[in-house]
Design a protein around this motif. Structure first.
Motif, PDB file in Angstrom:
ATOM      1  N   ARG A 158       1.029  -1.142  -0.119  1.00 50.23           N
ATOM      2  CA  ARG A 158      -0.129  -0.153   0.025  1.00 50.23           C
ATOM      3  C   ARG A 158       0.793   1.504  -0.012  1.00 50.23           C
ATOM      4  N   PRO A 159       0.409   2.337  -0.646  1.00 46.82           N
ATOM      5  CA  PRO A 159       1.319   3.572  -0.502  1.00 46.82           C
ATOM      6  C   PRO A 159       1.391   3.978   0.853  1.00 46.82           C
ATOM      7  N   VAL A 160       2.626   4.627   0.957  1.00 40.62           N
ATOM      8  CA  VAL A 160       2.883   5.317   2.469  1.00 40.62           C
ATOM      9  C   VAL A 160       3.500   6.778   2.207  1.00 40.62           C
ATOM     10  N   LEU A 161       2.932   7.481   3.045  1.00 38.93           N
ATOM     11  CA  LEU A 161       3.319   9.065   3.245  1.00 38.93           C
ATOM     12  C   LEU A 161       4.295   9.047   4.562  1.00 38.93           C
ATOM     13  N   LEU A 162       5.708   9.198   4.237  1.00 37.42           N
ATOM     14  CA  LEU A 162       6.582   9.252   5.293  1.00 37.42           C
ATOM     15  C   LEU A 162       6.532  10.866   5.636  1.00 37.42           C
ATOM     16  N   ASN A 163       6.165  11.217   6.945  1.00 36.27           N
ATOM     17  CA  ASN A 163       6.511  12.487   7.356  1.00 36.27           C
ATOM     18  C   ASN A 163       7.542  12.573   8.147  1.00 36.27           C
ATOM     19  N   LEU A 164       8.656  13.137   7.950  1.00 39.36           N
ATOM     20  CA  LEU A 164      10.009  13.200   8.638  1.00 39.36           C
ATOM     21  C   LEU A 164      10.061  14.461   9.507  1.00 39.36           C
ATOM     22  N   GLY A 165       9.147  15.268   9.202  1.00 41.01           N
ATOM     23  CA  GLY A 165       8.950  16.524  10.040  1.00 41.01           C
ATOM     24  C   GLY A 165       8.228  16.578  11.335  1.00 41.01           C
ATOM     25  N   GLU A 166       7.495  17.849  11.464  1.00 39.21           N
ATOM     26  CA  GLU A 166       6.979  17.693  12.812  1.00 39.21           C
ATOM     27  C   GLU A 166       5.780  16.626  12.810  1.00 39.21           C
ATOM     28  N   PRO A 167       5.539  16.093  13.755  1.00 36.25           N
ATOM     29  CA  PRO A 167       4.467  15.033  13.678  1.00 36.25           C
ATOM     30  C   PRO A 167       3.003  15.790  13.312  1.00 36.25           C
ATOM     31  N   GLY A 168       2.142  14.954  12.683  1.00 36.25           N
ATOM     32  CA  GLY A 168       0.745  15.391  12.445  1.00 36.25           C
ATOM     33  C   GLY A 168       0.500  16.546  11.606  1.00 36.25           C
ATOM     34  N   ARG A 169       1.797  17.112  10.941  1.00 36.47           N
ATOM     35  CA  ARG A 169       1.685  18.170  10.084  1.00 36.47           C
ATOM     36  C   ARG A 169       0.901  18.200   8.847  1.00 36.47           C
ATOM     37  N   LEU A 170       1.056  16.931   8.271  1.00 42.62           N
ATOM     38  CA  LEU A 170       0.378  16.745   6.788  1.00 42.62           C
ATOM     39  C   LEU A 170      -1.201  16.152   6.844  1.00 42.62           C
ATOM     40  N   ASP A 171      -1.990  16.774   6.320  1.00 48.16           N
ATOM     41  CA  ASP A 171      -3.297  16.313   6.396  1.00 48.16           C
ATOM     42  C   ASP A 171      -3.762  15.511   5.106  1.00 48.16           C
TER      43      ASP A 171
END
Ligand SMILES: Cc1cc2nc3c(=O)[nH]c(=O)nc-3n(C[C@H](O)[C@H](O)[C@H](O)COP(=O)(O)OP(=O)(O)OC[C@H]3O[C@@H](n4cnc5c(N)ncnc54)[C@H](O)[C@@H]3O)c2cc1C
Length: 347
Positions: free
Chosen positions: A267-280
């Motif tokens: 499945r696709p994955v969006l890896l957020n390596l910045g501030e947690p929870g910032r990407l909606d």
């Protein structure tokens, strides 16, 4: 039997490719090799041997109880499987003895025939693996390329069948995979040419060998032949775009995690390596898994070297980067829509 889609994974002589009428364009063979797994009553001359016909090899199988034989034939023989007698004669021609060859497990022959399907898709029929491309086996790239075809196609087909993506997503299969195999065809044809034993070809091979003594040239060719250098043209953007995500060691709230383990679900994955929870990405939350993680190391890619560290990466199920952001989320919504379908409507 009726099916919405048919994928021809039926090898170089693909019935499906022929029935669909897709052209298999390329080059007829110029050379052939005998290949066999046998037993020998005498100790053979292990390793490589070169003569006017080309390079030959005898290798240990099962600790030396069996022998793997590859012999370059003095002239093109495209007559199917050789007999034990033919193998014995060919061994004697190269080594002066057949080492008491007997009990073949199998005997076969391959050539440098090089061909590629001009289209990997004709409406609801698709081709993958040797059905789409054949070439000499130098560098062991055929199976690798075929498995990558399947990895590229599988998730796209699944999304179309589930109705999350439009049929047009399938166009990216040919667009991405055809150029990759075209380069494999090119480098294997070059390797056949470099193995020729006339003086001019030897001079060319020596020149190429000198070039491969240089780090940059060697890394580029190694990345290409291993498949690690594949770069799908997904347009302008971060250098990671269209390249295979490295298997990074991530720190997450749940502990240490390797990137590739995130891909096991396909499945696709969006890896957020910045501030947690910032990407909606709520409108894609049913399709795209979001992970908040940390990564302290450098981003070092095969053939490319070190690239600017991104703070977010959208990874396709086949492990290729669909979008990477460094200080910006520009393009994320477009990439989500292109690769994983339009946003789900609220309610
Ligand atoms: C000497 C040699 C060494 C090689 N070494 C390497 C290596 O080191 N690394 C590497 O990556 N690649 C290597 N290759 C290439 C590799 O073997 C092929 O690229 C790979 O096997 C192709 O896989 P495929 O599944 O596409 O096709 P195939 O392996 O040909 O499989 C096709 C399958 O479809 C079946 N089939 C065909 N027609 C029908 C039908 N009508 N109905 C039902 N079933 C059907 C066949 O029986 C077969 O099982 C080598 C090849 C050779 C000749």
């Amino acid at each position: 039997l009726r099916a919405a889609y048919l994928v021809g994974c039926d090898g170089g002589r693909s019935t499906i490719r022929k029935a669909t009428g897709i052209e298999f364009a390329g080059w007829d063979p110029t050379m052939s090799w005998m290949i066999a797994e046998v037993e020998m009553s005498e100790e053979p001359a292990w390793g490589f041997r070169s003569n006017a016909s080309g390079i030959h090899a005898l290798g240990k199988i099962e600790g030396g109880r069996k022998v793997g034989v590859v012999l370059t034939e003095p002239r093109l023989e495209a007559r199917g499987e050789p007999t034990l007698r033919e193998l014995s004669e060919a061994l004697t021609a190269v080594y002066g003895t057949d080492f008491g060859v007997h009990s073949p497990t199998w005997l076969s022959r391959f050539t440098d025939m090089t061909r590629q399907a001009t289209a990997y898709r004709d409406r609801r029929v698709l081709l993958a693996g040797d059905a789409a491309h054949i070439h000499p086996p130098m560098g062991g790239q055929g199976l690798n390329t075929g498995v990558q075809d399947a990895m590229n196609l599988g998730w796209k087909l699944a999304q179309i069948i589930k109705g999350t993506s439009p049929q047009s997503l399938l166009d990216s299969y040919h667009a991405e995979r055809h150029p990759v195999a075209a380069r494999v065809l090119r480098n294997t044809m070059a390797q056949v040419a470099l193995r020729r034993t006339d003086d001019r070809s030897k001079a060319l091979a020596d020149t190429v060998a000198e070039l491969l003594g240089m780090d940059e040239a060697r890394k580029k060719i190694a990345a290409e032949m291993s498949g690690l250098g594949v770069h799908y043209d997904l347009g302008e953007g971060h250098p990671l775009l269209g390249r295979r995500i490295p298997d990074l060691d991530l720190t997450t709230a749940g502990g240490l995690l390797r990137v590739f383990t995130l891909l096991h679900d396909a499945r696709p994955v969006l890896l957020n390596l910045g501030e947690p929870g910032r990407l909606d990405i709520a409108p894609w939350a049913d399709r795209v898994r979001q992970i908040d993680a940390g990564y302290a190391g450098i981003w070092d890619l095969p053939a490319l070297g070190t690239v600017v560290s991104p703070d977010a990466v959208l990874i396709r199920p086949d492990g290729y980067v669909a979008w990477a952001g460094a200080g910006t989320q520009q393009g994320l919504v477009d990439a989500l829509t292109t690769w994983f379908g339009p946003p789900a409507t609220a309610g």
